[in-house]
Motif scaffolding. Structure first.
Motif, short mmCIF file in Angstrom:
data_model
loop_
_atom_site.label_atom_id
_atom_site.label_comp_id
_atom_site.label_asym_id
_atom_site.label_seq_id
_atom_site.Cartn_x
_atom_site.Cartn_y
_atom_site.Cartn_z
N ILE A 135 -1.41 4.87 34.98
CA ILE A 135 -1.45 5.68 36.20
C ILE A 135 -0.47 6.85 36.10
N GLN A 136 0.74 6.59 35.64
CA GLN A 136 1.73 7.67 35.51
C GLN A 136 1.25 8.75 34.56
N GLU A 151 1.47 -2.01 31.97
CA GLU A 151 0.48 -1.18 31.29
C GLU A 151 -0.31 -0.36 32.31
N MET A 152 -0.67 -0.99 33.44
CA MET A 152 -1.39 -0.28 34.49
C MET A 152 -0.51 0.84 35.05
N ASP A 181 -2.15 -4.48 41.17
CA ASP A 181 -0.70 -4.58 40.96
C ASP A 181 0.05 -3.28 41.24
N VAL A 182 -0.67 -2.16 41.30
CA VAL A 182 -0.05 -0.87 41.56
C VAL A 182 -0.79 -0.19 42.71
N ILE A 183 -0.03 0.25 43.70
CA ILE A 183 -0.59 0.99 44.82
C ILE A 183 -0.15 2.44 44.67
N VAL A 184 -1.11 3.35 44.80
CA VAL A 184 -0.84 4.78 44.60
C VAL A 184 -1.13 5.52 45.90
#
Length: 129
Positions: A20-21, A15-16, A94-97
């Motif tokens: 982000i996308q 979901e995160m 959980d997500v690195i951008v």
């Protein structure tokens, strides 16, 4: 699951990632690449790499991303590099951008480090360097 700050309802990693996308696509991020890290490292589940056309654009995308995460009730995402806007790192757990200006992205080519081929990036790097 992302557990950032004092979230009311924690988003799953997927979901995160979707949040982000969508946010980056709405901001017209260029050359969006998503890398699944689940079998490669325990640091995060996903990495997203995108390009903004200028330092101002990169900083703006990072700011919008942090706001979207906060608006989704996920507390604070950490963003580093917004002042310069060449390379901004946004860590959501959980997500690195990674958000880059085109020249900086071509120079570092971090996709290659994670085993992802990006022919357009290689062509751009060959023109620049």
């Amino acid at each position: 699951m992302a557990t950032i700050g004092t979230a009311k309802q924690t988003l799953t990693s997927g979901e995160m990632l979707s949040l982000i996308q969508r946010t980056l696509e709405d901001d017209k991020a260029e050359d969006l690449v998503t890398i699944d890290l689940t079998d490669k490292t325990s640091l995060a589940d996903h990495m997203i790499i995108a390009t903004g056309s200028s330092s101002r654009r990169v900083a703006s995308m990072a700011e919008h991303l942090v706001e979207a995460i906060k608006d989704a009730g996920q507390g604070r995402a950490l963003a580093e590099g917004k002042e310069q806007g060449d390379w901004v790192l946004v860590d959501t757990g959980d997500v690195i951008v990674h958000l880059f200006r085109p020249e900086v992205r071509a120079f570092y080519n971090i996709e290659e480090m994670w085993g992802v081929e990006n022919p357009a990036l290689k062509q751009q790097a060959a023109r620049l360097y």
